[in-house]
Write an enzyme that holds these catalytic residues in place. Sequence first.
Site, mmCIF file in Angstrom:
data_model
loop_
_atom_site.group_PDB
_atom_site.id
_atom_site.type_symbol
_atom_site.label_atom_id
_atom_site.label_comp_id
_atom_site.label_asym_id
_atom_site.label_seq_id
_atom_site.Cartn_x
_atom_site.Cartn_y
_atom_site.Cartn_z
ATOM 1 N N ARG A 66 0.818 -1.217 0.000
ATOM 2 C CA ARG A 66 0.000 0.000 0.000
ATOM 3 C C ARG A 66 0.850 1.264 0.000
ATOM 4 N NH1 ARG A 66 -5.133 0.025 0.714
ATOM 5 N NH2 ARG A 66 -5.252 -2.010 1.725
ATOM 6 N N HIS A 110 -19.464 10.741 0.446
ATOM 7 C CA HIS A 110 -19.948 9.444 0.919
ATOM 8 C C HIS A 110 -21.466 9.413 0.814
ATOM 9 C CE1 HIS A 110 -19.820 5.707 3.154
ATOM 10 N NE2 HIS A 110 -20.836 6.161 3.874
ATOM 11 N N ASP A 146 -14.276 7.107 6.483
ATOM 12 C CA ASP A 146 -15.579 7.793 6.521
ATOM 13 C C ASP A 146 -15.848 8.470 7.866
ATOM 14 O OD1 ASP A 146 -15.993 6.789 3.946
ATOM 15 O OD2 ASP A 146 -17.011 4.999 4.701
HETATM 16 C C1 GRF Z 1 -20.688 7.651 -5.014
HETATM 17 O O1 GRF Z 1 -21.867 7.114 -4.498
HETATM 18 C C2 GRF Z 1 -19.882 8.255 -3.913
HETATM 19 O O2 GRF Z 1 -20.653 8.795 -2.884
HETATM 20 C C3 GRF Z 1 -19.086 7.072 -3.394
HETATM 21 O O3 GRF Z 1 -18.785 6.332 -4.543
HETATM 22 C C4 GRF Z 1 -19.755 6.558 -5.545
HETATM 23 C C5 GRF Z 1 -19.010 7.006 -6.764
HETATM 24 O O4 GRF Z 1 -19.844 7.144 -7.881
HETATM 25 N N1 GRF Z 1 -17.923 7.522 -2.661
HETATM 26 P P1 GRF Z 1 -19.306 7.865 -9.183
HETATM 27 O O5 GRF Z 1 -18.100 7.072 -9.680
HETATM 28 O O6 GRF Z 1 -18.950 9.260 -8.828
HETATM 29 O O7 GRF Z 1 -20.438 7.791 -10.160
#
Ligand code: GRF
EC number: 2.1.2.2
Length: 214
Positions: A66, A110, A146
């Site tokens: 990582r 999120h 988160d």
């Molecule tokens: C979204 O729901 C965001 O909240 C989460 O991952 C998803 C990404 O979707 N962190 P996208 O690739 O932006 O369409």
Amino acid sequence: MTRRVAILISGRGSNMASLIEAAQAADFPAEIALVLSNRPDAEGLARAKDSGLATLAIDHKAFPDRESFDRALDAALNEHDIAFICLAGFMRVLSDWFVERWAGRMINIHPSLLPLYRGTQTHRRALEDGVLVHGCTVHFVVPELDAGPIIAQAVVPVVPGDTQESLAARVIAQEHRLYPQALRMICDGTARLENGRVVFSRQWDAGGALHSPT
Ligand code: GRF
């Protein structure tokens, strides 16, 4: 002052697209200077290329651990003179080393009203719990997943008959409004991280229009 921003993605990049679109406004305080993916085949990377943006794929599978991946990421961001990072569906856990290096300069979106439903499957869990409101959160990134200080949130109703798909669609529509607003706030200095908390440079009316976009 226009801040150079990198968007980190792993997938379809719909939030990325909303940030790219917002940044085209003449008064937007950020320029999307780089779209970076840990997955060379990410759909969003092709979309960013089509928009004429600088893109980079750094395949995490090519690194033994990582931290070495995170060091390559950090080097690329510095090469592009990046001031702020937006994680937008970036599906790699970042090392504490990387997160601390970018403290106060890296935000994430999120799909829940944090601190509820950290982690994955947020829409399913919200439906199972029978909550009446759900939503999304933009927060500064800290080592704990988160769990960072909250910059902005948007709320949606959960309505009878909702499925994971219908609820996800309602939430993502708000994500696309909220993320550009939050990026604007950190780039123009309206919101900043200080001693582990978000400090807002202006007072909002009760509820704060920016916190609950209509
Ligand atoms: C979204 O729901 C965001 O909240 C989460 O991952 C998803 C990404 O979707 N962190 P996208 O690739 O932006 O369409």
